[in-house]
Design a protein around this motif. Structure first.
Motif, short mmCIF file in Angstrom:
data_model
loop_
_atom_site.label_atom_id
_atom_site.label_comp_id
_atom_site.label_asym_id
_atom_site.label_seq_id
_atom_site.Cartn_x
_atom_site.Cartn_y
_atom_site.Cartn_z
N UNK A 1 0.73 -1.11 0.06
CA UNK A 1 0.04 -0.14 -0.07
C UNK A 1 0.80 1.17 0.07
N UNK A 2 2.05 1.19 0.51
CA UNK A 2 3.04 2.29 0.36
C UNK A 2 3.08 2.83 -0.86
N UNK A 3 2.89 1.97 -1.99
CA UNK A 3 3.15 2.24 -3.37
C UNK A 3 2.03 2.95 -4.26
N UNK B 1 -1.53 8.22 -0.94
CA UNK B 1 -0.78 9.55 -1.07
C UNK B 1 -0.19 9.83 0.28
N UNK B 2 -0.38 8.96 1.33
CA UNK B 2 0.07 9.26 2.45
C UNK B 2 0.25 8.08 3.47
N UNK B 3 1.04 8.10 4.43
CA UNK B 3 1.45 7.13 5.36
C UNK B 3 0.04 6.52 6.04
N UNK C 1 1.60 13.26 1.17
CA UNK C 1 0.87 14.60 0.77
C UNK C 1 -0.46 14.73 1.45
N UNK C 2 -0.96 16.20 1.72
CA UNK C 2 -2.18 16.48 2.65
C UNK C 2 -3.33 15.65 1.91
N UNK D 1 -8.62 13.78 -7.16
CA UNK D 1 -7.84 14.60 -6.31
C UNK D 1 -8.52 14.64 -5.09
N UNK D 2 -7.72 15.45 -4.03
CA UNK D 2 -8.30 15.83 -2.79
C UNK D 2 -9.63 16.50 -2.98
N UNK D 3 -10.37 16.41 -2.09
CA UNK D 3 -11.53 17.14 -2.17
C UNK D 3 -11.78 18.16 -1.18
N UNK D 4 -10.73 18.98 -0.97
CA UNK D 4 -11.05 20.15 0.09
C UNK D 4 -11.38 21.55 -0.72
#
Length: 353
Positions: free
Chosen positions: A28-30, A33-35, A62-63, A217-220
């Motif tokens: 899952x590391x690969x 987008x984040x740990x 990433x955030x 993408x992120x949904x911010x």
């Protein structure tokens, strides 16, 4: 017809088996987008903690609000260790001085292990701290009831503003059957089997492929004032702090204090401001939402040890950024301010004991 159906069965079985193997084999590391994404479990009923037990990794991330966009900001070398129970600690501490309980900021989703609030307070006070966030108060009482963890001297319960309680989380003690199952979930053998079930169920590889095809993408929610700043809920984050809402929340927090008092535990409540509340002028709101201000005043009246986090952050936010631009959570600067003040408070409480 029979041969056709048999061929379909074998082909389908082969495809399903192949997909399962890919899900298990591909790290899952690969494909995350984040740990955080790599470590969190899907089937919480199969595990004690919120993360896969005995994981150790250092990776970039990433955030959660703007990943895979031009506004994504790379966060380097995020260390992430989990103990045998699946909490974000290097090891289980059998008799901790302080337990940190609460939502994702307390877990330190966007900070490296040594920078999270639990470790920061330990370094400042010399007390042993144990982080079991993100976790509910009810689940904390279940761990105590099953004797999987021992009562700490002090419990720091930290909740993000949007997660402040409107309903109590304290239920009746577990039955012996539930306690036995909870203990079983903490064993290495059970954890190994649970991971074989949980990892394919997450469908991380499938979701990764679909996300990349769809360019997800992120949904911010992007600020209309500063294009680098992203929020989780934007203008919808504001909570109307009516007297009824404030009293209801304070009543529930009082129940948590009373429960801890019965167990001989000092209780500290620690509210974390919504990013939208702290940076209200960037949402924009005409005025800063006052829910935390009113709640702090009510908790002080009731003698509940608490931190006026919003006031502290308001003093510092023009000096340095306290939350990540592209993430829901605070950054190291925010953690440092909070840790300094919590360390002072719990040192005072620990001295009284």
């Amino acid at each position: 017809m029979k041969k056709f159906l048999t061929d379909i069965f074998y082909f389908t079985s082969f495809v399903v088996l192949l997909i399962l193997c890919i899900e298990i084999i591909v790290p899952e590391n690969a494909i995350t987008y984040s740990p955080l994404e790599a470590n969190k479990v899907k089937s919480k009923d199969l595990f004690v903690g919120p993360f896969y037990p005995n994981n150790k990794m250092i990776r970039d991330g990433y955030g959660d609000l703007a990943h895979h966009t031009e506004h994504a900001i790379l966060k380097k070398d995020i260390a992430w260790d989990t103990d045998k129970l699946g909490f974000r600690n290097k090891n289980v501490i059998e008799f901790p001085d302080v337990i940190f309980l609460g939502t994702s900021n307390i877990a330190g989703y966007s900070t490296s292990q040594e920078q999270d609030i639990s470790n920061q307070v330990a370094n400042r006070t010399g007390l042993s701290t144990y982080n079991i966030a993100p976790y509910t108060f009810d689940k904390f009482t279940q761990l105590l009831d099953a004797k999987i963890i021992n009562p700490p001297k002090i419990l720091v319960y930290g909740l993000i503003e949007r997660g402040l309680p409107f309903l109590p989380e304290i239920k009746q003690p577990n039955s012996n059957v539930k306690n036995t199952f909870l203990k079983l979930k903490s064993t290495t053998i059970f954890n190994g089997l649970a991971r074989l079930i949980d990892i394919p169920a997450k469908r991380s590889f499938q979701r990764f492929i679909i996300a990349r095809i769809n360019n997800a993408t992120g949904n911010g929610v992007q600020s209309a004032i500063n294009e680098k700043m992203f929020f989780f809920q934007g203008k919808y984050s504001k909570i109307e702090a009516t007297p009824e809402v404030v009293k209801r929340t304070a009543d529930i927090i009082s129940l948590y204090r009373d429960y801890c008092k019965e167990k001989g535990i000092e209780f500290v409540f620690f509210p974390v401001p919504n990013k939208e509340t702290l940076y209200h002028e960037l949402v924009p709101f005409e005025e800063q939402p006052d829910y935390l201000k009113k709640l702090y005043a009510e908790l002080k009246k009731r003698g509940i040890p608490t931190i006026n986090t919003l006031a502290l952050f308001n003093q510092e936010k023009h000096k340095e950024l306290l939350y990540h631009f592209d993430d829901t959570h605070w950054n190291v600067n925010g953690v440092n301010i909070a840790a300094k003040n919590i360390a002072t408070l719990i040192t005072q409480l620990n001295t009284k004991q």
